[in-house]
Design an enzyme around this catalytic site. Structure first.
Site, PDB file in Angstrom:
ATOM      1  N   LYS A 112       0.824  -1.210   0.000  1.00  0.00           N
ATOM      2  CA  LYS A 112       0.000   0.000   0.000  1.00  0.00           C
ATOM      3  C   LYS A 112       0.857   1.258   0.000  1.00  0.00           C
ATOM      4  O   LYS A 112       0.561   2.215  -0.712  1.00  0.00           O
ATOM      5  CB  LYS A 112      -0.930   0.020   1.224  1.00  0.00           C
ATOM      6  CG  LYS A 112      -2.127  -0.906   1.092  1.00  0.00           C
ATOM      7  CD  LYS A 112      -3.165  -0.587   2.157  1.00  0.00           C
ATOM      8  CE  LYS A 112      -4.201  -1.688   2.264  1.00  0.00           C
ATOM      9  NZ  LYS A 112      -5.106  -1.510   3.404  1.00  0.00           N
ATOM     10  N   LYS A 195      -5.700 -10.956  -6.251  1.00  0.00           N
ATOM     11  CA  LYS A 195      -6.878 -11.163  -5.410  1.00  0.00           C
ATOM     12  C   LYS A 195      -7.929 -10.095  -5.713  1.00  0.00           C
ATOM     13  O   LYS A 195      -7.587  -8.971  -6.096  1.00  0.00           O
ATOM     14  CB  LYS A 195      -6.498 -11.144  -3.926  1.00  0.00           C
ATOM     15  CG  LYS A 195      -6.124  -9.781  -3.411  1.00  0.00           C
ATOM     16  CD  LYS A 195      -6.025  -9.721  -1.886  1.00  0.00           C
ATOM     17  CE  LYS A 195      -5.703  -8.272  -1.513  1.00  0.00           C
ATOM     18  NZ  LYS A 195      -5.391  -8.022  -0.139  1.00  0.00           N
ATOM     19  N   LYS A 198     -10.837  -3.950  -3.624  1.00  0.00           N
ATOM     20  CA  LYS A 198     -11.494  -2.705  -4.040  1.00  0.00           C
ATOM     21  C   LYS A 198     -10.545  -1.795  -4.803  1.00  0.00           C
ATOM     22  O   LYS A 198     -10.988  -0.889  -5.501  1.00  0.00           O
ATOM     23  CB  LYS A 198     -12.126  -1.990  -2.846  1.00  0.00           C
ATOM     24  CG  LYS A 198     -11.195  -1.763  -1.694  1.00  0.00           C
ATOM     25  CD  LYS A 198     -11.972  -1.547  -0.389  1.00  0.00           C
ATOM     26  CE  LYS A 198     -11.021  -1.518   0.775  1.00  0.00           C
ATOM     27  NZ  LYS A 198     -11.249  -2.521   1.792  1.00  0.00           N
TER      28      LYS A 198
HETATM   29  P1  TYM Z   1     -10.624  -6.093   5.026  1.00  0.00           P
HETATM   30  O1  TYM Z   1     -11.665  -5.106   5.432  1.00  0.00           O
HETATM   31  O2  TYM Z   1      -9.643  -5.707   3.987  1.00  0.00           O
HETATM   32  O3  TYM Z   1     -11.320  -7.419   4.541  1.00  0.00           O
HETATM   33  C1  TYM Z   1     -12.312  -8.066   5.320  1.00  0.00           C
HETATM   34  C2  TYM Z   1     -12.131  -9.560   5.214  1.00  0.00           C
HETATM   35  O4  TYM Z   1     -12.251  -9.991   3.851  1.00  0.00           O
HETATM   36  C3  TYM Z   1     -11.155 -10.820   3.523  1.00  0.00           C
HETATM   37  N1  TYM Z   1     -10.851 -10.662   2.082  1.00  0.00           N
HETATM   38  C4  TYM Z   1     -10.791 -11.677   1.211  1.00  0.00           C
HETATM   39  N2  TYM Z   1     -10.981 -12.998   1.359  1.00  0.00           N
HETATM   40  C5  TYM Z   1     -10.871 -13.777   0.248  1.00  0.00           C
HETATM   41  N3  TYM Z   1     -10.588 -13.286  -0.982  1.00  0.00           N
HETATM   42  C6  TYM Z   1     -10.394 -11.963  -1.180  1.00  0.00           C
HETATM   43  N4  TYM Z   1     -10.127 -11.483  -2.390  1.00  0.00           N
HETATM   44  C7  TYM Z   1     -10.496 -11.095  -0.043  1.00  0.00           C
HETATM   45  N5  TYM Z   1     -10.371  -9.751   0.120  1.00  0.00           N
HETATM   46  C8  TYM Z   1     -10.591  -9.507   1.431  1.00  0.00           C
HETATM   47  C9  TYM Z   1     -10.023 -10.318   4.392  1.00  0.00           C
HETATM   48  O5  TYM Z   1      -9.018 -11.299   4.540  1.00  0.00           O
HETATM   49  C10 TYM Z   1     -10.751 -10.033   5.688  1.00  0.00           C
HETATM   50  O6  TYM Z   1     -10.891 -11.199   6.465  1.00  0.00           O
HETATM   51  N6  TYM Z   1      -7.190  -5.919   8.650  1.00  0.00           N
HETATM   52  C11 TYM Z   1      -8.513  -6.416   8.321  1.00  0.00           C
HETATM   53  C12 TYM Z   1      -9.602  -5.967   9.267  1.00  0.00           C
HETATM   54  C13 TYM Z   1      -9.337  -6.211  10.710  1.00  0.00           C
HETATM   55  C14 TYM Z   1      -9.380  -7.452  11.382  1.00  0.00           C
HETATM   56  C15 TYM Z   1      -9.123  -7.155  12.752  1.00  0.00           C
HETATM   57  C16 TYM Z   1      -9.626  -8.760  10.977  1.00  0.00           C
HETATM   58  C17 TYM Z   1      -9.045  -5.262  11.634  1.00  0.00           C
HETATM   59  N7  TYM Z   1      -8.927  -5.820  12.861  1.00  0.00           N
HETATM   60  C18 TYM Z   1      -9.087  -8.166  13.690  1.00  0.00           C
HETATM   61  C19 TYM Z   1      -9.571  -9.754  11.956  1.00  0.00           C
HETATM   62  C20 TYM Z   1      -9.310  -9.454  13.285  1.00  0.00           C
HETATM   63  C21 TYM Z   1      -8.866  -5.926   6.928  1.00  0.00           C
HETATM   64  O7  TYM Z   1      -8.395  -4.932   6.475  1.00  0.00           O
HETATM   65  O8  TYM Z   1      -9.860  -6.633   6.337  1.00  0.00           O
END
Ligand code: TYM
Length: 332
Positions: A112, A195, A198
């Site tokens: 990023k 992957k 967005k």
């Molecule tokens: P975020 O908001 O980017 O994504 C939310 C969840 O979706 C999953 N994900 C995917 N899974 C499969 N294929 C894809 N292409 C794909 N894109 C996104 C992500 O792995 C995620 O599980 N850092 C985290 C949010 C977070 C979090 C936490 C998660 C903050 N605190 C504590 C677990 C525990 C994030 O940015 O997810």
């Protein structure tokens, strides 16, 4: 009951299919037999610039989508991260336990920040994974349902939990990632080597759950595959077709083997058409339920208030223990 915790960012308003299949669907399953804590991570969202009105709206839309997907506040604790101040507080403690180089090795940060340039990259983005560590450890979570892209952050979580436990005394549960192989990495429909995300190069590769289902159906039908014609599973040689098969399997409940047999003698078009139909059937009711929750802001606020109160009860106990073990003087 085992404790599970997970979070999702509110940044784009609509979740995408990767978010749903990689994470949210597992949240819904796990709330049945676990003590589940799920949150919309608005503190994480501001690691990149956010328009205040859009952030507020997107946070509500995110909660509504979780409810629409089947996250049930009767069976879990659903809340907004900013409603529980202990996240930022434990985040600070964890920052003071993390090596600078250790944080600098996080690949999501490297990706990023490389795109943004160092002057527009915030320190918050750098410490983003450390706040996530605090999210998980505050609740003494046993398991964290996420997609593959969060695995490294959970390794950091385990490392820091162990470090704290060793430096002070056993305090934190060491959490395990809960990552389902088949849906851990849903790929971009136009570039099946990347992957779904967005920040995709082309909007045609991204299936947004709140888009008009007709638009998404078109995206499935124009998904990039290969020049072969046989529907078979091979992640390396047939990344596009394999991605479509995994999505089909997740939505239909049929195994990949069953699907390969089912599509024998048929062309890619048949797979794409069926997938578009399956998705449309699922997403219609999802959008309907999401809309109903959005149309009842008082109920949404009530759910969030109950969730925040329940979350704080747990978070406050952990933080108090942590402050004590570190050597802070208790507030009289
Ligand atoms: P975020 O908001 O980017 O994504 C939310 C969840 O979706 C999953 N994900 C995917 N899974 C499969 N294929 C894809 N292409 C794909 N894109 C996104 C992500 O792995 C995620 O599980 N850092 C985290 C949010 C977070 C979090 C936490 C998660 C903050 N605190 C504590 C677990 C525990 C994030 O940015 O997810």
């Amino acid at each position: 009951r085992p404790r599970v915790l997970s979070g999702i960012q509110p940044t784009s308003g609509s979740f995408h299919l990767g978010n749903y299949l990689g994470a949210v669907r597992q949240w819904v399953d796990l709330q049945k037999d676990n003590d589940a804590f799920y949150m919309v991570v608005d503190l994480h969202a501001i690691t990149v610039p956010q328009d205040p009105a859009a952030l507020r709206e997107n946070s509500r839309v995110s909660v509504a989508q979780l409810l629409g997907a089947g996250v049930d506040p009767e069976h879990c604790t659903l809340f907004l991260q900013s409603h529980v101040p202990e996240h930022a507080e434990l985040g600070w403690v964890m920052n003071c336990l993390t090596g600078f180089g250790e944080a600098a090795r996080m690949t999501q940060f490297k990706d990023k920040s490389a795109k943004q340039g160092s002057d527009s990259t915030t320190v918050g983005l750098f410490t983003y994974p450390v706040l996530m560590v605090a999210d998980v450890l505050l609740y003494q979570a046993d398991a964290v349902p996420v997609g593959e892209d969060q695995r490294q952050h959970l390794e950091l979580t385990r490392d820091l939990a162990e470090r704290f436990n060793t430096r002070y005394q056993p305090t934190f549960t060491i959490p395990k990632p809960y990552i389902l192989k088949e849906t851990a990495k849903i790929m971009d429909l136009q570039d099946p080597t990347a992957k779904m995300s967005k920040s995709a190069a082309s909007p045609k590769g991204l299936v947004s759950l709140l888009d008009d289902p007709k638009v998404s159906a078109k995206k499935f039908k124009s998904a990039v595959t290969d020049t072969d014609t046989v529907v078979s599973y091979d992640e390396e040689k047939k990344a596009g077709v394999s991605n479509l098969l995994r999505i089909h399997s997740a939505l239909s409940g049929q195994s990949i083997e069953q699907l390969v047999a089912h599509f024998e003698g048929k062309m890619y078009g048949a797979l794409k058409t069926e997938l578009a139909e399956l998705f449309t059937e699922w997403v219609g009711p999802f959008q309907q339920r999401t809309r109903e929750f959005l149309d009842d802001p008082a109920e949404l606020d009530r759910v969030l208030a109950v969730g925040a109160a329940k979350a704080r009860e747990v978070a406050a106990v952990t933080l108090e223990t942590v402050y004590d073990r570190i050597g802070f003087v208790p507030a009289a």
